[in-house]
Write an enzyme that holds these catalytic residues in place. Structure first.
Site, mmCIF file in Angstrom:
data_model
loop_
_atom_site.group_PDB
_atom_site.id
_atom_site.type_symbol
_atom_site.label_atom_id
_atom_site.label_comp_id
_atom_site.label_asym_id
_atom_site.label_seq_id
_atom_site.Cartn_x
_atom_site.Cartn_y
_atom_site.Cartn_z
ATOM 1 N N HIS A 1 0.572 0.195 10.196
ATOM 2 C CA HIS A 1 -0.792 0.522 9.785
ATOM 3 C C HIS A 1 -1.648 0.897 10.996
ATOM 4 C CE1 HIS A 1 0.674 -2.495 6.761
ATOM 5 N NE2 HIS A 1 0.387 -1.459 5.993
ATOM 6 N N ASP B 1 -1.705 -9.082 0.583
ATOM 7 C CA ASP B 1 -0.563 -9.152 -0.325
ATOM 8 C C ASP B 1 -0.235 -10.597 -0.676
ATOM 9 O OD1 ASP B 1 -0.327 -6.392 -0.223
ATOM 10 O OD2 ASP B 1 1.133 -6.421 1.398
ATOM 11 N N GLY C 1 0.800 -1.214 0.000
ATOM 12 C CA GLY C 1 0.000 0.000 0.000
ATOM 13 C C GLY C 1 0.834 1.266 0.000
ATOM 14 N N GLY D 1 1.733 5.039 1.420
ATOM 15 C CA GLY D 1 1.802 5.566 2.778
ATOM 16 C C GLY D 1 3.070 5.200 3.499
ATOM 17 N N HIS D 2 3.965 4.452 2.819
ATOM 18 C CA HIS D 2 5.161 3.964 3.488
ATOM 19 C C HIS D 2 6.461 4.407 2.819
ATOM 20 C CE1 HIS D 2 2.446 1.507 5.790
ATOM 21 N NE2 HIS D 2 2.073 0.803 4.738
#
Length: 330
Positions: free
Chosen positions: A217, A110, A54, A56-57
């Protein structure tokens, strides 16, 4: 919510458009799908390495696509998995004929989608192998069930180096496995973060409260309590790490001090000093130290500490120069 964005629903795609415009000489995408992120440099016969996860990292995951590292990345929405179809399209694009290694974090969505992509590759006679990063010690007592966090950087480095040396798919997988077996991570959060499509914090911490073991998360940690000093955080983290992967005096490690998105580099170096001193006091030497942002959680304040036990082979892999739009090492 205070963010420099347009439409929250377009957060990931707008970010990707900016990356492609800024770094069009190094990376691109396939089949008009911005989420299919690929290197523009192909080496015939080389094993290709694909990751995914995802948004955001950053720089995880797509930030490690580049020279002597990874070849492609399937990009999901914020904290969400990419699709099997996207992984498959990337696989076809970056396939150099040497096979493909899927290397990604240990998260259910994933795993499901990378497994589906591998089945699709089988139908196209594209050979694949898979391995997941699972280095977060506090996330589970069972190593198989642990989350993959910043320690996956060491797996990227070792697998990428072996692939650059034109190793076989089995050899590249073995390099990633060796890094995985010798890497552990402990992390902690001081503040939550805000997911753009949600518009508010994903968890709550008090003004002087922190969370040990918090996931990237927002997954719950092992305790919430008053903020500790850098020395105290280093001591508790190393106690956890060394109980899980015992090291003896005379052993040598690589150290990764990772900021989660809103922690100043000054603070990371204070933490690095504390960890380094305490390792040295135990007779454990540090071969190489990496300090900075390697796997973030939006604008979360906090950090993680990763250690990898090294030998002559893994030291050479860590030393290989790499270059991506987000990370360079000479």
């Amino acid at each position: 919510m205070k963010k420099i964005i347009n439409d929250p629903a377009q957060y990931t795609d707008d970010m990707l458009k900016g990356i492609y415009r800024a770094h069009s000489d190094q990376v691109g995408y396939v089949n008009n799908d911005l989420r299919c992120y690929c290197t523009k440099k192909k080496v015939p016969g080389k094993v290709s390495i694909i990751t995914g996860g995802g948004t955001g990292h950053l720089p995880l995951f797509l930030g490690y696509v580049g020279e002597n590292l990874l070849d492609g990345c399937a990009v999901g929405s914020v904290f969400q998995s990419p699709s099997a179809e996207q992984i498959f399209e990337i696989s076809k694009e970056v396939n150099n004929g040497g096979g493909i290694l899927y290397l990604y974090g240990n998260y259910t969505g994933d795993i499901m989608n990378f497994d589906m992509a591998a089945e699709m590759c089988d139908l196209e006679d594209i050979k694949t192998a898979s391995i997941v990063g699972a280095d977060d010690v506090n996330s589970n007592a069972d190593p198989v069930a642990r989350r993959g966090v910043a320690g996956i950087f060491f797996m990227y480095k070792c697998a990428g180096a072996k692939a650059a040396q034109m190793g076989t798919l089995d050899e590249v997988l073995a390099a990633a496995q060796k890094a995985k077996d010798n890497t552990r991570t402990v992390g902690f959060a001081l503040t939550p973060c805000v997911i753009p499509e949600v518009g508010h914090s994903n968890f709550t911490l008090g003004e002087n409260e922190m969370a040990m073991g918090m996931g990237i998360h927002g997954e719950p940690g092992v305790w919430n309590g008053p903020i500790k000093t850098a020395d105290e955080l280093a001591a508790e983290s190393l106690d956890t790490l060394l109980k899980d992967m015992p090291l003896a005096s005379g052993d040598e490690v690589a150290l990764l001090i990772n900021g989660l998105g809103a922690t100043s580099i000054e603070e990371l170096y204070i933490l690095s000093n504390s960890v380094s001193q305490q390792l040295e006091d135990k007779g454990i030497s540090i071969y190489r130290t990496f300090v900075g942002e390697f796997a973030t959680s939006m604008e979360m304040m906090g950090a993680s500490i990763s250690i990898m036990k090294v030998d002559r082979e893994t030291k050479a892999m860590l030393d290989m120069p790499v270059s991506t739009p987000f990370y360079c090492q000479k």
